[in-house]
Design a protein around this motif. Structure first.
Motif, mmCIF file in Angstrom:
data_model
loop_
_atom_site.group_PDB
_atom_site.id
_atom_site.type_symbol
_atom_site.label_atom_id
_atom_site.label_comp_id
_atom_site.label_asym_id
_atom_site.label_seq_id
_atom_site.Cartn_x
_atom_site.Cartn_y
_atom_site.Cartn_z
ATOM 1 N N VAL A 36 0.863 -1.188 0.000
ATOM 2 C CA VAL A 36 0.000 0.000 0.000
ATOM 3 C C VAL A 36 0.898 1.237 0.000
ATOM 4 C CG1 VAL A 36 -1.820 1.273 1.181
ATOM 5 C CG2 VAL A 36 -1.794 -1.226 1.275
ATOM 6 N N PHE A 37 0.720 2.102 -1.006
ATOM 7 C CA PHE A 37 1.465 3.354 -1.096
ATOM 8 C C PHE A 37 0.655 4.469 -0.433
ATOM 9 C CE2 PHE A 37 2.987 0.940 -4.805
ATOM 10 C CZ PHE A 37 4.361 0.993 -4.579
ATOM 11 N N VAL A 38 1.347 5.240 0.435
ATOM 12 C CA VAL A 38 0.662 6.271 1.209
ATOM 13 C C VAL A 38 1.437 7.586 1.088
ATOM 14 C CG1 VAL A 38 -0.296 6.906 3.451
ATOM 15 C CG2 VAL A 38 -0.049 4.481 2.839
ATOM 16 N N PRO A 39 1.004 8.504 0.197
ATOM 17 C CA PRO A 39 1.668 9.805 0.086
ATOM 18 C C PRO A 39 1.691 10.538 1.415
ATOM 19 C CG PRO A 39 0.140 9.490 -1.730
ATOM 20 C CD PRO A 39 -0.107 8.357 -0.765
ATOM 21 N N SER A 40 2.808 11.221 1.675
ATOM 22 C CA SER A 40 3.064 12.060 2.857
ATOM 23 C C SER A 40 3.363 11.265 4.123
ATOM 24 C CB SER A 40 1.916 13.055 3.115
ATOM 25 O OG SER A 40 0.790 12.419 3.683
ATOM 26 N N ALA A 41 3.270 9.934 4.089
ATOM 27 C CA ALA A 41 3.645 9.124 5.253
ATOM 28 C C ALA A 41 5.132 8.773 5.172
ATOM 29 C CB ALA A 41 2.802 7.860 5.317
ATOM 30 N N LEU A 42 5.763 8.600 6.337
ATOM 31 C CA LEU A 42 7.198 8.350 6.407
ATOM 32 C C LEU A 42 7.485 7.019 7.094
ATOM 33 C CD1 LEU A 42 8.415 11.886 7.562
ATOM 34 C CD2 LEU A 42 8.475 10.944 5.237
ATOM 35 N N PRO A 43 8.623 6.380 6.768
ATOM 36 C CA PRO A 43 8.997 5.151 7.456
ATOM 37 C C PRO A 43 9.040 5.352 8.967
ATOM 38 C CG PRO A 43 10.390 5.474 5.539
ATOM 39 C CD PRO A 43 9.566 6.726 5.692
ATOM 40 N N GLY A 44 8.550 4.350 9.706
ATOM 41 C CA GLY A 44 8.500 4.425 11.156
ATOM 42 C C GLY A 44 7.194 4.987 11.684
ATOM 43 N N GLU A 45 6.286 5.392 10.797
ATOM 44 C CA GLU A 45 5.020 5.953 11.240
ATOM 45 C C GLU A 45 3.905 4.913 11.183
ATOM 46 O OE1 GLU A 45 5.569 10.661 10.310
ATOM 47 O OE2 GLU A 45 4.516 9.497 8.774
ATOM 48 N N ARG A 46 2.951 5.080 12.072
ATOM 49 C CA ARG A 46 1.706 4.294 12.032
ATOM 50 C C ARG A 46 0.580 5.257 11.693
ATOM 51 N NH1 ARG A 46 -0.020 -0.170 16.408
ATOM 52 N NH2 ARG A 46 1.490 -1.266 15.109
ATOM 53 N N VAL A 47 -0.175 4.935 10.650
ATOM 54 C CA VAL A 47 -1.172 5.871 10.145
ATOM 55 C C VAL A 47 -2.511 5.176 9.923
ATOM 56 C CG1 VAL A 47 0.429 7.487 9.061
ATOM 57 C CG2 VAL A 47 -0.306 5.468 7.798
ATOM 58 N N ARG A 48 -3.556 5.931 10.160
ATOM 59 C CA ARG A 48 -4.916 5.509 9.827
ATOM 60 C C ARG A 48 -5.208 6.063 8.439
ATOM 61 N NH1 ARG A 48 -8.672 1.716 11.385
ATOM 62 N NH2 ARG A 48 -10.795 2.469 11.041
ATOM 63 N N VAL A 49 -5.555 5.186 7.490
ATOM 64 C CA VAL A 49 -5.705 5.611 6.106
ATOM 65 C C VAL A 49 -7.050 5.174 5.542
ATOM 66 C CG1 VAL A 49 -3.212 5.444 5.718
ATOM 67 C CG2 VAL A 49 -4.686 3.517 5.080
ATOM 68 N N GLN A 50 -7.452 5.841 4.473
ATOM 69 C CA GLN A 50 -8.579 5.384 3.669
ATOM 70 C C GLN A 50 -8.036 4.966 2.308
ATOM 71 O OE1 GLN A 50 -11.557 8.210 2.238
ATOM 72 N NE2 GLN A 50 -13.154 6.691 2.607
ATOM 73 N N TRP A 66 -2.507 10.439 11.931
ATOM 74 C CA TRP A 66 -1.213 9.878 12.321
ATOM 75 C C TRP A 66 -1.324 9.358 13.753
ATOM 76 C CZ3 TRP A 66 -1.155 13.404 8.403
ATOM 77 C CH2 TRP A 66 -0.259 13.179 7.360
ATOM 78 N N GLU A 67 -1.099 8.063 13.947
ATOM 79 C CA GLU A 67 -1.106 7.501 15.302
ATOM 80 C C GLU A 67 0.289 7.543 15.916
ATOM 81 O OE1 GLU A 67 -2.971 3.673 15.339
ATOM 82 O OE2 GLU A 67 -4.876 4.430 14.544
ATOM 83 N N GLU A 68 1.323 7.382 15.075
ATOM 84 C CA GLU A 68 2.712 7.548 15.516
ATOM 85 C C GLU A 68 3.456 8.269 14.399
ATOM 86 O OE1 GLU A 68 4.549 3.860 16.591
ATOM 87 O OE2 GLU A 68 2.853 3.225 17.834
#
Length: 466
Positions: A36-50, A66-68
């Motif tokens: 899954v590709f997620v623009p604007s997210a960075l390695p090491g992050e946990r994100v809630r996405v649609q 962004w959760e983390e």
């Protein structure tokens, strides 16, 4: 065998851990092994996405929360960073950008070329990675009866208006804003891409970093340009350093910025600038690196790896307006350049004359056609420099280069993937490299330039071309 269904559907909301970054800067996570590709997210992050789009082997998703967050995340300087497609990495701290680009190059060599032994050196970055671009291209459009100009939103032709750009030289921004104001004052109609009507398509501004000369190129949908005299008078008053105003006529439906025909409206049809000790004449169509400070860093790497002593013959393939060949000419006995664009070759010859360089010559033609002929004619350069477009070198060029038996082949690349592909081809023909030097010519974007020197492996034989 029945293909496994993707584990996500458009519209799904999921939490995902980002463990990698794509070559375009998107965060990359996995759902049951599915990418899954997620623009604007960075390695090491946990994100809630649609989830937005789902393909057979991957999906695209948009961050909702962004959760983390990564310790490398920073606040972008630019207020339109989220909308504009010009930069992709302003939210990533600059040292982390350089590490990302180093990984990108290393991954290309291991994944594409299968070459694990090539050392990728740390990326050579900038001390002040802002306001570096010497060229701006801004499209125009009409919106509810008003002329708008700006940059395209990522992946679209929707224009995002702007006042200043943090990667443009400030002179470019000031000149662009002056043109926008004058166009509105004179009611010059903007181009409407969807209907292919209207007049002003783009404005391009080029600024000489050393000379401070400014060129304004007005790209029009046909030869007509109303209120020309008033426009030129106002430009002359409001643009410090103005040296040239050119009308570029581009009547075709096309995504290219420039058409083929230029008309000089004011001043000369070019500006001048310098790379190190070499001066260059730059016309509207000239390819000239957009980051002059880092271009010196890049060309010094080429010069160092070429290791010229004063008498060598150098071939400059894909030479453009002669920048690399003329930069090396002070250390060489002879320079031969080849370029497919006739205007660029004319500029290269003028640039040689401008610098008093009499031992450089340039030929018009596709490098993959001229180089085999040179090899057949017995031309045996000591050093070959190639600086191809993003698609890399044509196989015929690489084969001819190997037949010429140079001591060194210096490869300048703007695309690590095609550099790695061509490195594998060269290795099969006996030319190998042990290390690659990336140079950051485009801070805050996903692009990276590389220099690699190839030498013939001891004991390898050269193809005879038969």
């Amino acid at each position: 065998m029945k293909q496994r269904q993707p584990p996500v559907d458009p519209g799904d909301r999921i939490t995902i851990d980002i463990d990698n970054q794509s070559h375009t800067g998107d965060g990359v996570g996995k759902v049951n092994g599915f990418t899954v590709f997620v623009p604007s997210a960075l390695p090491g992050e946990r994100v809630r996405v649609q989830v937005q789009k789902v393909k057979k082997t991957y999906a695209h998703a948009r961050v909702e929360e962004w959760e983390e967050t990564s310790p490398d995340r920073v606040d972008p300087f630019c207020p339109i960073f989220e909308q504009c497609g010009g930069c992709q990495l302003q939210h990533l701290a600059y040292p982390a950008q350089l590490r990302m680009k180093e990984r990108q190059v290393a991954d290309s060599f291991s994944r594409i070329a299968g070459m694990e032994g090539v050392k990728v050196l740390p990326v050579m970055g900038m001390e002040q990675p802002w306001h570096y671009r010497n060229k701006a291209q801004v499209p125009f459009s009409g919106r509810r009866g008003e002329t708008v100009a700006g940059f395209y939103a990522a992946g679209t032709h929707e224009i995002v208006p702007y006042e200043s750009c943090f990667i443009q030289q400030e002179t470019n921004d000031q000149t662009i804003q002056a043109v926008i104001d004058i166009v509105r004052e004179l009611d010059i109609p903007p181009y409407e891409e969807r209907l292919h009507r209207g007049l002003l398509r783009h404005v391009m501004v080029r600024t000489g970093k050393r000379t401070k000369e400014v060129m304004v190129v007005l790209v029009t949908n046909g030869p007509r340009l109303p209120r020309k005299r008033e426009l030129l008078t106002r430009l002359e008053k409001r643009v410090p350093g103005l040296a040239s105003v050119v009308q570029n006529i581009h009547p075709r439906r096309s995504n290219t910025v420039l058409g083929k025909e230029n008309r000089v409206l004011w001043g000369k049809g070019w500006i001048e600038d310098a790379i190190g000790p070499v001066r260059f004449r730059i016309s509207p169509h000239s390819f000239f690196q957009v980051n002059p400070d880092q271009t010196v860093v890049l060309y010094e790497e080429v010069r160092r790896r070429a290791a010229l002593t004063g008498g060598e013959t150098v071939v400059d393939a894909y030479c453009g307006i002669g920048t690399i060949g003329l930069y090396l000419a002070r250390d060489a006995g002879r320079v031969l350049g080849v370029e497919s664009v006739e205007q660029a070759v004319e500029d290269a010859r003028l640039n040689a004359e401008l610098n008093g360089i009499i031992h450089a010559s340039f030929e018009v033609g596709a490098a993959e056609e001229i180089m085999p002929r040179w090899a057949d004619e017995g031309i045996r350069p000591d050093v070959i420099v190639v600086d191809p477009p993003r698609k890399g070198c044509a196989p015929e060029l690489l084969e001819a280069a190997v037949r010429m038996e140079p001591e060194r082949l210096i490869y300048v690349s703007c695309n690590p993937a095609t550099l790695a592909r061509d490195a594998a081809i060269l290795a099969d023909q006996g030319y190998v490299t042990n290390e690659v030097q990336p140079v950051d010519l485009f801070p805050h974007t996903h692009h990276v330039e590389c220099v690699a020197a190839f030498t013939r492996e001891e004991g390898s034989s050269i193809p005879d071309g038969s």
